[in-house]
Design a protein around this motif. Structure first.
Motif, PDB file in Angstrom:
ATOM      1  N   VAL A 164      14.626   4.135  58.750  1.00 11.12           N
ATOM      2  CA  VAL A 164      14.036   4.882  59.801  1.00 11.12           C
ATOM      3  C   VAL A 164      14.956   5.781  60.226  1.00 11.12           C
ATOM      4  N   PRO A 165      14.600   7.168  60.467  1.00  9.97           N
ATOM      5  CA  PRO A 165      15.546   7.974  60.679  1.00  9.97           C
ATOM      6  C   PRO A 165      15.614   7.981  62.371  1.00  9.97           C
ATOM      7  N   ASP A 166      17.055   8.736  62.528  1.00 10.33           N
ATOM      8  CA  ASP A 166      17.541   8.431  63.979  1.00 10.33           C
ATOM      9  C   ASP A 166      16.686   9.068  65.229  1.00 10.33           C
ATOM     10  N   TYR A 167      15.648   9.725  64.559  1.00 10.61           N
ATOM     11  CA  TYR A 167      14.817  10.641  65.690  1.00 10.61           C
ATOM     12  C   TYR A 167      13.559   9.709  66.139  1.00 10.61           C
ATOM     13  N   VAL A 168      13.607   8.424  65.369  1.00 16.04           N
ATOM     14  CA  VAL A 168      12.555   7.608  65.719  1.00 16.04           C
ATOM     15  C   VAL A 168      13.183   6.424  66.021  1.00 16.04           C
ATOM     16  N   ASP A 169      13.123   5.721  67.255  1.00 22.61           N
ATOM     17  CA  ASP A 169      13.562   4.460  67.502  1.00 22.61           C
ATOM     18  C   ASP A 169      12.474   3.410  67.475  1.00 22.61           C
ATOM     19  N   ALA A 170      12.528   2.848  66.281  1.00 25.89           N
ATOM     20  CA  ALA A 170      11.523   1.523  66.135  1.00 25.89           C
ATOM     21  C   ALA A 170      12.043   0.398  66.352  1.00 25.89           C
ATOM     22  N   ASP A 171      11.060  -0.534  66.952  1.00 25.01           N
ATOM     23  CA  ASP A 171      11.201  -2.015  67.337  1.00 25.01           C
ATOM     24  C   ASP A 171      10.286  -2.875  66.420  1.00 25.01           C
ATOM     25  N   HIS A 172      10.470  -3.284  65.513  1.00 25.42           N
ATOM     26  CA  HIS A 172       9.495  -3.987  64.355  1.00 25.42           C
ATOM     27  C   HIS A 172       9.160  -5.185  65.209  1.00 25.42           C
ATOM     28  N   SER A 173      10.045  -6.057  66.104  1.00 32.04           N
ATOM     29  CA  SER A 173       9.704  -7.152  66.525  1.00 32.04           C
ATOM     30  C   SER A 173       8.393  -7.019  67.358  1.00 32.04           C
ATOM     31  N   LYS A 174       8.440  -5.863  68.048  1.00 28.25           N
ATOM     32  CA  LYS A 174       7.279  -5.546  69.088  1.00 28.25           C
ATOM     33  C   LYS A 174       6.272  -4.645  68.503  1.00 28.25           C
ATOM     34  N   MET A 175       6.450  -4.071  67.114  1.00 26.21           N
ATOM     35  CA  MET A 175       5.705  -3.069  66.684  1.00 26.21           C
ATOM     36  C   MET A 175       5.401  -1.927  67.296  1.00 26.21           C
ATOM     37  N   THR A 176       6.642  -1.387  67.870  1.00 27.93           N
ATOM     38  CA  THR A 176       6.535  -0.096  68.758  1.00 27.93           C
ATOM     39  C   THR A 176       7.530   1.005  68.157  1.00 27.93           C
ATOM     40  N   ALA A 177       7.370   2.210  68.436  1.00 30.03           N
ATOM     41  CA  ALA A 177       8.242   3.389  67.943  1.00 30.03           C
ATOM     42  C   ALA A 177       8.386   4.136  68.997  1.00 30.03           C
ATOM     43  N   THR A 178       9.394   4.747  69.535  1.00 36.49           N
ATOM     44  CA  THR A 178       9.368   6.114  70.457  1.00 36.49           C
ATOM     45  C   THR A 178      10.067   7.102  69.616  1.00 36.49           C
ATOM     46  N   PHE A 179       9.216   8.166  69.731  1.00 30.02           N
ATOM     47  CA  PHE A 179       9.620   9.535  69.255  1.00 30.02           C
ATOM     48  C   PHE A 179      10.766  10.151  70.007  1.00 30.02           C
ATOM     49  N   VAL A 180      11.632   9.971  69.509  1.00 27.71           N
ATOM     50  CA  VAL A 180      13.155  10.513  70.279  1.00 27.71           C
ATOM     51  C   VAL A 180      13.000  12.011  70.595  1.00 27.71           C
ATOM     52  N   ARG A 181      12.849  12.589  69.732  1.00 23.73           N
ATOM     53  CA  ARG A 181      13.280  14.102  69.507  1.00 23.73           C
ATOM     54  C   ARG A 181      12.575  14.837  68.194  1.00 23.73           C
ATOM     55  N   VAL A 182      12.242  16.085  68.419  1.00 20.12           N
ATOM     56  CA  VAL A 182      11.835  16.819  67.340  1.00 20.12           C
ATOM     57  C   VAL A 182      12.829  17.080  66.482  1.00 20.12           C
ATOM     58  N   PRO A 183      12.848  16.659  65.052  1.00 25.85           N
ATOM     59  CA  PRO A 183      14.081  16.869  64.136  1.00 25.85           C
ATOM     60  C   PRO A 183      14.062  18.141  63.554  1.00 25.85           C
ATOM     61  N   ALA A 184      15.392  18.580  63.162  1.00 24.59           N
ATOM     62  CA  ALA A 184      15.598  19.761  62.586  1.00 24.59           C
ATOM     63  C   ALA A 184      15.423  19.263  60.990  1.00 24.59           C
ATOM     64  N   LEU A 185      15.285  20.298  60.154  1.00 27.89           N
ATOM     65  CA  LEU A 185      15.282  20.215  58.724  1.00 27.89           C
ATOM     66  C   LEU A 185      16.453  19.019  58.075  1.00 27.89           C
ATOM     67  N   SER A 186      17.501  19.181  58.516  1.00 22.58           N
ATOM     68  CA  SER A 186      18.654  18.414  58.136  1.00 22.58           C
ATOM     69  C   SER A 186      18.558  17.240  58.503  1.00 22.58           C
ATOM     70  N   ASP A 187      17.628  16.991  59.508  1.00 25.29           N
ATOM     71  CA  ASP A 187      17.786  15.432  60.088  1.00 25.29           C
ATOM     72  C   ASP A 187      16.453  14.750  59.062  1.00 25.29           C
ATOM     73  N   VAL A 188      15.720  15.261  58.463  1.00 24.45           N
ATOM     74  CA  VAL A 188      14.508  14.722  57.860  1.00 24.45           C
ATOM     75  C   VAL A 188      14.785  14.051  56.607  1.00 24.45           C
ATOM     76  N   PRO A 189      14.749  12.844  56.144  1.00 24.46           N
ATOM     77  CA  PRO A 189      15.191  12.295  55.085  1.00 24.46           C
ATOM     78  C   PRO A 189      14.228  12.290  54.018  1.00 24.46           C
ATOM     79  N   TYR A 190      14.106  13.627  53.279  1.00 20.51           N
ATOM     80  CA  TYR A 190      13.329  14.084  52.186  1.00 20.51           C
ATOM     81  C   TYR A 190      13.981  13.418  51.114  1.00 20.51           C
ATOM     82  N   PRO A 191      13.149  12.937  50.165  1.00 22.72           N
ATOM     83  CA  PRO A 191      13.982  12.307  48.896  1.00 22.72           C
ATOM     84  C   PRO A 191      14.350  13.605  47.882  1.00 22.72           C
ATOM     85  N   VAL A 192      13.499  14.816  48.049  1.00 20.66           N
ATOM     86  CA  VAL A 192      13.825  16.017  47.250  1.00 20.66           C
ATOM     87  C   VAL A 192      13.940  16.963  48.353  1.00 20.66           C
ATOM     88  N   GLN A 193      14.603  18.262  47.704  1.00  9.78           N
ATOM     89  CA  GLN A 193      14.668  19.369  48.819  1.00  9.78           C
ATOM     90  C   GLN A 193      13.559  20.079  48.973  1.00  9.78           C
TER      91      GLN A 193
END
Length: 205
Positions: A164-193
Motif C-alpha cells: 500500500v503506498p504512503d498516500y493511502v492509509d489502509a487499516d485491514h483490520s477495519k477494512m477502511t482506508a484514508t486518502f491522505v494526499r494526491v500523489p505525484a508521479l514519483s509517489d505512484v508504485p507503477y511496475p513499469v515506467q
C-alpha cells in the motif's frame, strides 16, 4: 463502461510490458504480442507511435478506461494549474476504484471497478457505486459491513506482490482506508515506467 474479461491479459502482451506487475501475466511466459504475427520483429515507432503507446499504457493500467472518459480526464488535467502530466496522474490516482485497488481491498484494477459498481464501497459512510468518483484528501473509504468477509477481499489483503503506498492509509483490520494526499508521479508504485508527458504531447498535437 468498457468491458474486459479474459481479453484484459492481451493488454500487456500487446504493449510488450507487464504493466500491472502480476506474476500471472502471460507476458512472463510469452514475451511477445498476441496473434500469429506477434513474434515478428517490430519496426521502430514514430514519435506519434511512441506517444500513442504511452497513452494506451496509462489508459490500460487504470482498467482500460474508454477513450471518451480518458479525454475528459486529460481535459481536466490541462485546465488545472501546474504541470499537466502531474495533474493527470493525480486525477487518475484520486479515482475511487484506483484507491480501492491501492488499499489492497481487491487484487486488480478491473476487480476494483466491479467491486465499486456492485455497491460494496462507502466514502465517508455513504455508499458510492461510481468507479470514477473523485476522492478528496481526508476522505475515508470503507468496505460495507456485509462485504468484509468476501473471499476476494480476504485474499487481496494477503497479497505479497504489492504494498500500500504512503498516500493511502489502509487499516485491514477495519477494512477502511484514508486518502491522505494526491500523489505525484514519483509517489505512484507503477511496475513499469509511465510517461504522462508523452500523453500530454499526444493530445497537444
Amino acid at each position: 463502461m468498457s468491458k474486459r474479461h479474459t481479453q484484459k491479459h492481451k493488454i500487456d502482451r500487446r504493449l510488450g510490458e507487464n504493466i500491472w506487475g502480476r506474476p500471472k501475466s502471460p507476458l512472463n511466459a510469452r514475451a511477445y504480442g498476441p496473434g500469429q504475427h506477434g513474434q515478428r520483429r517490430k519496426s521502430k515507432l514514430s514519435d506519434f507511435g511512441i506517444q500513442l503507446r504511452a497513452k494506451q499504457k496509462l489508459k490500460g493500467y487504470y482498467g482500460s478506461i474508454t477513450e471518451k472518459a480518458f479525454k475528459r480526464v486529460y481535459a481536466e488535467a490541462a485546465r488545472r494549474r501546474g504541470d499537466t502530466g502531474e495533474n493527470l496522474i493525480g486525477i487518475l490516482e484520486s479515482r475511487l476504484d484506483a484507491i480501492v485497488y491501492r488499499a489492497k481491498f481487491v487484487p486488480t484494477v478491473f476487480a476494483a471497478r466491479q467491486f465499486v459498481n456492485h455497491g460494496h464501497v462507502q466514502v465517508n459512510g455513504k455508499r458510492v457505486n461510481i468507479p470514477s468518483y473523485n476522492v478528496q484528501p481526508g476522505d475515508v473509504i470503507s468496505i460495507r459491513e456485509r462485504s468484509k468477509q468476501l473471499t476476494i477481499v480476504l485474499e487481496a489483503v494477503q497479497l505479497a506482490e504489492r504494498d500500500v503506498p504512503d498516500y493511502v492509509d489502509a487499516d485491514h483490520s477495519k477494512m477502511t482506508a484514508t486518502f491522505v494526499r494526491v500523489p505525484a508521479l514519483s509517489d505512484v508504485p507503477y511496475p513499469v515506467q509511465m510517461e504522462p508527458n508523452l500523453v500530454v504531447e499526444f493530445y497537444s498535437r
